[in-house]
Design a protein around this motif. Structure first.
Motif, PDB file in Angstrom:
ATOM      1  N   LYS A 151      40.761  25.698  44.210  1.00  0.00           N
ATOM      2  CA  LYS A 151      40.382  26.214  43.026  1.00  0.00           C
ATOM      3  C   LYS A 151      40.896  27.416  43.386  1.00  0.00           C
ATOM      4  O   LYS A 151      41.312  27.850  41.805  1.00  0.00           O
ATOM      5  CB  LYS A 151      39.636  25.581  42.348  1.00  0.00           C
ATOM      6  N   ILE A 152      39.958  27.899  43.891  1.00  0.00           N
ATOM      7  CA  ILE A 152      39.581  29.375  43.898  1.00  0.00           C
ATOM      8  C   ILE A 152      41.516  30.274  44.407  1.00  0.00           C
ATOM      9  O   ILE A 152      40.801  31.342  44.914  1.00  0.00           O
ATOM     10  CB  ILE A 152      38.386  29.768  45.197  1.00  0.00           C
ATOM     11  N   GLY A 153      41.655  29.772  45.435  1.00  0.00           N
ATOM     12  CA  GLY A 153      43.124  29.525  45.749  1.00  0.00           C
ATOM     13  C   GLY A 153      43.713  29.625  47.122  1.00  0.00           C
ATOM     14  O   GLY A 153      45.023  29.941  47.477  1.00  0.00           O
ATOM     15  N   PHE A 154      42.764  29.109  47.867  1.00  0.00           N
ATOM     16  CA  PHE A 154      42.341  29.266  49.064  1.00  0.00           C
ATOM     17  C   PHE A 154      44.081  27.891  49.565  1.00  0.00           C
ATOM     18  O   PHE A 154      44.397  26.715  49.175  1.00  0.00           O
ATOM     19  CB  PHE A 154      41.707  28.461  50.530  1.00  0.00           C
ATOM     20  N   LYS A 155      44.971  28.034  50.848  1.00  0.00           N
ATOM     21  CA  LYS A 155      46.255  26.804  51.071  1.00  0.00           C
ATOM     22  C   LYS A 155      45.446  26.112  51.571  1.00  0.00           C
ATOM     23  O   LYS A 155      44.300  25.851  52.420  1.00  0.00           O
ATOM     24  CB  LYS A 155      47.116  27.908  51.319  1.00  0.00           C
ATOM     25  N   LEU A 156      45.606  25.038  51.252  1.00  0.00           N
ATOM     26  CA  LEU A 156      45.365  23.725  52.085  1.00  0.00           C
ATOM     27  C   LEU A 156      46.778  22.889  52.791  1.00  0.00           C
ATOM     28  O   LEU A 156      47.279  21.822  52.018  1.00  0.00           O
ATOM     29  CB  LEU A 156      44.946  22.589  51.778  1.00  0.00           C
ATOM     30  N   SER A 157      47.739  23.489  53.049  1.00  0.00           N
ATOM     31  CA  SER A 157      49.070  23.538  53.442  1.00  0.00           C
ATOM     32  C   SER A 157      49.207  22.986  54.592  1.00  0.00           C
ATOM     33  O   SER A 157      50.484  22.188  54.486  1.00  0.00           O
ATOM     34  CB  SER A 157      49.755  24.376  53.166  1.00  0.00           C
ATOM     35  N   ILE A 184      42.463  39.505  48.201  1.00  0.00           N
ATOM     36  CA  ILE A 184      41.943  40.239  47.169  1.00  0.00           C
ATOM     37  C   ILE A 184      40.948  40.360  47.190  1.00  0.00           C
ATOM     38  O   ILE A 184      39.704  39.407  47.703  1.00  0.00           O
ATOM     39  CB  ILE A 184      41.926  39.522  45.724  1.00  0.00           C
ATOM     40  N   SER A 185      39.976  41.423  46.525  1.00  0.00           N
ATOM     41  CA  SER A 185      38.528  42.508  47.045  1.00  0.00           C
ATOM     42  C   SER A 185      38.152  41.443  46.040  1.00  0.00           C
ATOM     43  O   SER A 185      37.918  40.920  44.776  1.00  0.00           O
ATOM     44  CB  SER A 185      38.072  43.307  46.868  1.00  0.00           C
ATOM     45  N   PRO A 186      36.032  40.824  45.558  1.00  0.00           N
ATOM     46  CA  PRO A 186      35.812  40.556  45.137  1.00  0.00           C
ATOM     47  C   PRO A 186      35.722  40.805  43.171  1.00  0.00           C
ATOM     48  O   PRO A 186      36.050  42.194  43.253  1.00  0.00           O
ATOM     49  CB  PRO A 186      33.946  40.792  45.799  1.00  0.00           C
ATOM     50  N   ASP A 187      35.027  39.881  43.047  1.00  0.00           N
ATOM     51  CA  ASP A 187      35.398  39.880  41.091  1.00  0.00           C
ATOM     52  C   ASP A 187      36.115  41.254  40.707  1.00  0.00           C
ATOM     53  O   ASP A 187      36.100  41.620  39.674  1.00  0.00           O
ATOM     54  CB  ASP A 187      34.085  41.526  41.245  1.00  0.00           C
ATOM     55  N   SER A 188      37.904  40.964  40.616  1.00  0.00           N
ATOM     56  CA  SER A 188      38.651  40.716  40.224  1.00  0.00           C
ATOM     57  C   SER A 188      39.173  39.603  39.476  1.00  0.00           C
ATOM     58  O   SER A 188      38.755  38.687  39.866  1.00  0.00           O
ATOM     59  CB  SER A 188      39.792  40.729  41.263  1.00  0.00           C
ATOM     60  N   LYS A 189      40.069  39.906  38.748  1.00  0.00           N
ATOM     61  CA  LYS A 189      40.336  38.961  37.394  1.00  0.00           C
ATOM     62  C   LYS A 189      42.332  39.064  37.717  1.00  0.00           C
ATOM     63  O   LYS A 189      42.629  39.654  37.057  1.00  0.00           O
ATOM     64  CB  LYS A 189      39.834  39.170  36.316  1.00  0.00           C
ATOM     65  N   PHE A 190      43.074  37.894  38.129  1.00  0.00           N
ATOM     66  CA  PHE A 190      44.228  37.603  38.783  1.00  0.00           C
ATOM     67  C   PHE A 190      44.996  36.480  37.676  1.00  0.00           C
ATOM     68  O   PHE A 190      44.466  35.458  37.475  1.00  0.00           O
ATOM     69  CB  PHE A 190      44.220  37.655  40.267  1.00  0.00           C
ATOM     70  N   HIS A 191      46.450  37.123  36.301  1.00  0.00           N
ATOM     71  CA  HIS A 191      46.323  35.685  36.142  1.00  0.00           C
ATOM     72  C   HIS A 191      47.848  35.910  35.364  1.00  0.00           C
ATOM     73  O   HIS A 191      48.144  37.096  35.450  1.00  0.00           O
ATOM     74  CB  HIS A 191      45.310  36.237  34.225  1.00  0.00           C
ATOM     75  N   TYR A 245      46.055  34.094  53.550  1.00  0.00           N
ATOM     76  CA  TYR A 245      45.367  35.198  52.575  1.00  0.00           C
ATOM     77  C   TYR A 245      43.926  34.802  52.464  1.00  0.00           C
ATOM     78  O   TYR A 245      43.185  33.891  52.576  1.00  0.00           O
ATOM     79  CB  TYR A 245      46.242  35.424  51.868  1.00  0.00           C
ATOM     80  N   ARG A 246      43.302  36.076  51.995  1.00  0.00           N
ATOM     81  CA  ARG A 246      42.217  35.753  51.471  1.00  0.00           C
ATOM     82  C   ARG A 246      41.863  36.304  50.134  1.00  0.00           C
ATOM     83  O   ARG A 246      42.071  36.931  49.899  1.00  0.00           O
ATOM     84  CB  ARG A 246      40.864  36.998  52.467  1.00  0.00           C
ATOM     85  N   ILE A 247      40.827  35.005  49.141  1.00  0.00           N
ATOM     86  CA  ILE A 247      40.289  36.021  48.237  1.00  0.00           C
ATOM     87  C   ILE A 247      38.766  36.425  48.123  1.00  0.00           C
ATOM     88  O   ILE A 247      38.309  34.924  48.500  1.00  0.00           O
ATOM     89  CB  ILE A 247      40.725  34.210  47.448  1.00  0.00           C
ATOM     90  N   GLY A 248      38.728  37.138  47.536  1.00  0.00           N
ATOM     91  CA  GLY A 248      36.855  37.861  48.284  1.00  0.00           C
ATOM     92  C   GLY A 248      35.987  36.310  46.892  1.00  0.00           C
ATOM     93  O   GLY A 248      36.673  36.445  45.878  1.00  0.00           O
ATOM     94  N   SER A 249      34.521  37.027  47.005  1.00  0.00           N
ATOM     95  CA  SER A 249      34.279  35.989  45.877  1.00  0.00           C
ATOM     96  C   SER A 249      34.428  36.422  44.133  1.00  0.00           C
ATOM     97  O   SER A 249      34.688  37.423  43.801  1.00  0.00           O
ATOM     98  CB  SER A 249      32.605  35.941  46.485  1.00  0.00           C
ATOM     99  N   ASN A 250      34.056  35.438  43.605  1.00  0.00           N
ATOM    100  CA  ASN A 250      33.724  35.702  42.181  1.00  0.00           C
ATOM    101  C   ASN A 250      34.691  36.474  41.854  1.00  0.00           C
ATOM    102  O   ASN A 250      35.107  36.875  40.927  1.00  0.00           O
ATOM    103  CB  ASN A 250      33.146  37.079  41.781  1.00  0.00           C
TER     104      ASN A 250
END
Length: 216
Positions: free
Chosen positions: A10-16, A50-57, A31-36
Motif C-alpha cells: 500500500k505504501i509503494g514498496f515492491k514485492l516483486s 521520496i522523502s517524508p510527508d510528500s503527496k503523489f497522485h 527504491y525508497r518511499i519515506g514515512s507519511n
C-alpha cells in the motif's frame, strides 16, 4: 505477517521477487518511499526516493530521482471556467451525502511525468499534466506550472529557468547515451565517471567505456 506485506504494498514498496522455497516473499527494495507519504495511482523507477510527508497522485517517476520532503505532485485541479469549482458538479464519484452526477466532466488528475535523474527540493508544488525532463533540478519552494526541459534548473513562484546544468551539445549527448538505462552492474563499474565535474571529459570516457562493454 500477511497484513504486514499488504501494508508494504500500500505504501509503494515492491514485492516483486518471491522465493518459492520459502513461505514468505523476499522484499526487493530498489527504491525508497519515506514515512507519511501519500502515493496513489503512481509508479516509481529504480533507485529513486521520496522523502517524508510528500503527496503523489497520478505520477510516473523515472530512475535515480531524488525528491525532498513536503512535495505535492499531481494532487488534482478544479475547473475555472465552469459555473462552480466544486467537485460536486463535475466529479463522478460521490464525495458528499448526495451525488449529482456519475460522469466526470473535467480531467482533474492529468498525469505528471518526472523523467530520470531529477532532483526536486523540499516544499515543491507540481501542477497536474506537467512533464519534468531528464536531469532537471527543481529548487526548494518552487511552484511548477509549466513543463521543465531536460537538465534545466528552475526556481520560484511560478518556477522559471535560471540556467541549464550543461551546455546544449553536452545535453544532446547525454540524452543519446541514456546512462540511467544501463545495467546497475555496469553503472557500478563506471562510478568514477559519476564523481567527475568535467562533463566533457566524462562524456568522452563514458562513450568509450560503453562501446568497449558492448564489444565484450
Amino acid at each position: 505477517m500477511k497484513l504486514f506485506y499488504f501494508f508494504l504494498k500500500k505504501i509503494g514498496f515492491k514485492l516483486s521477487k518471491i522465493d518459492k522455497s520459502e513461505d514468505l516473499p523476499i522484499l526487493e527494495q530498489k527504491y525508497r518511499i519515506g514515512s507519511n507519504v501519500e502515493f496513489s495511482e503512481s509508479e516509481i523507477g529504480d533507485y529513486s526516493y521520496i522523502s517524508p510527508d510528500s503527496k503523489f497522485h497520478s505520477t510516473k517517476i523515472g530512475k535515480y530521482c531524488s525528491i525532498g520532503p513536503n512535495v505535492i505532485c499531481g494532487y488534482g485541479e478544479h475547473p475555472i471556467n465552469f459555473l462552480s469549482t466544486s467537485p460536486l458538479f463535475y466529479y463522478g464519484k460521490k464525495k458528499f451525502d448526495i451525488k449529482i452526477t456519475s460522469i466526470d466532466y473535467f480531467e482533474h488528475h492529468k498525469k505528471v511525468i518526472i523523467k530520470n535523474d531529477v532532483w526536486i527540493g523540499a516544499n515543491v508544488y507540481i501542477k497536474n499534466g506537467i512533464t519534468i525532463g531528464n536531469g532537471a533540478i527543481i529548487g526548494a519552494g518552487s511552484v511548477v506550472v509549466n513543463d521543465v526541459e531536460d537538465y534545466a534548473v528552475v526556481v520560484g513562484v511560478p518556477a522559471k529557468v535560471i540556467k541549464y546544468r550543461f551546455e546544449k551539445e553536452d545535453i544532446i549527448e547525454l540524452l543519446k547515451i541514456k546512462w540511467w538505462d544501463l545495467n546497475i552492474v555496469n553503472i557500478d563499474k563506471l562510478h568514477h565517471l559519476f564523481v567527475d565535474d568535467n562533463i566533457k571529459n566524462v562524456l568522452i570516457r563514458l562513450k568509450n567505456e560503453i562501446e568497449l562493454n558492448n564489444e565484450n
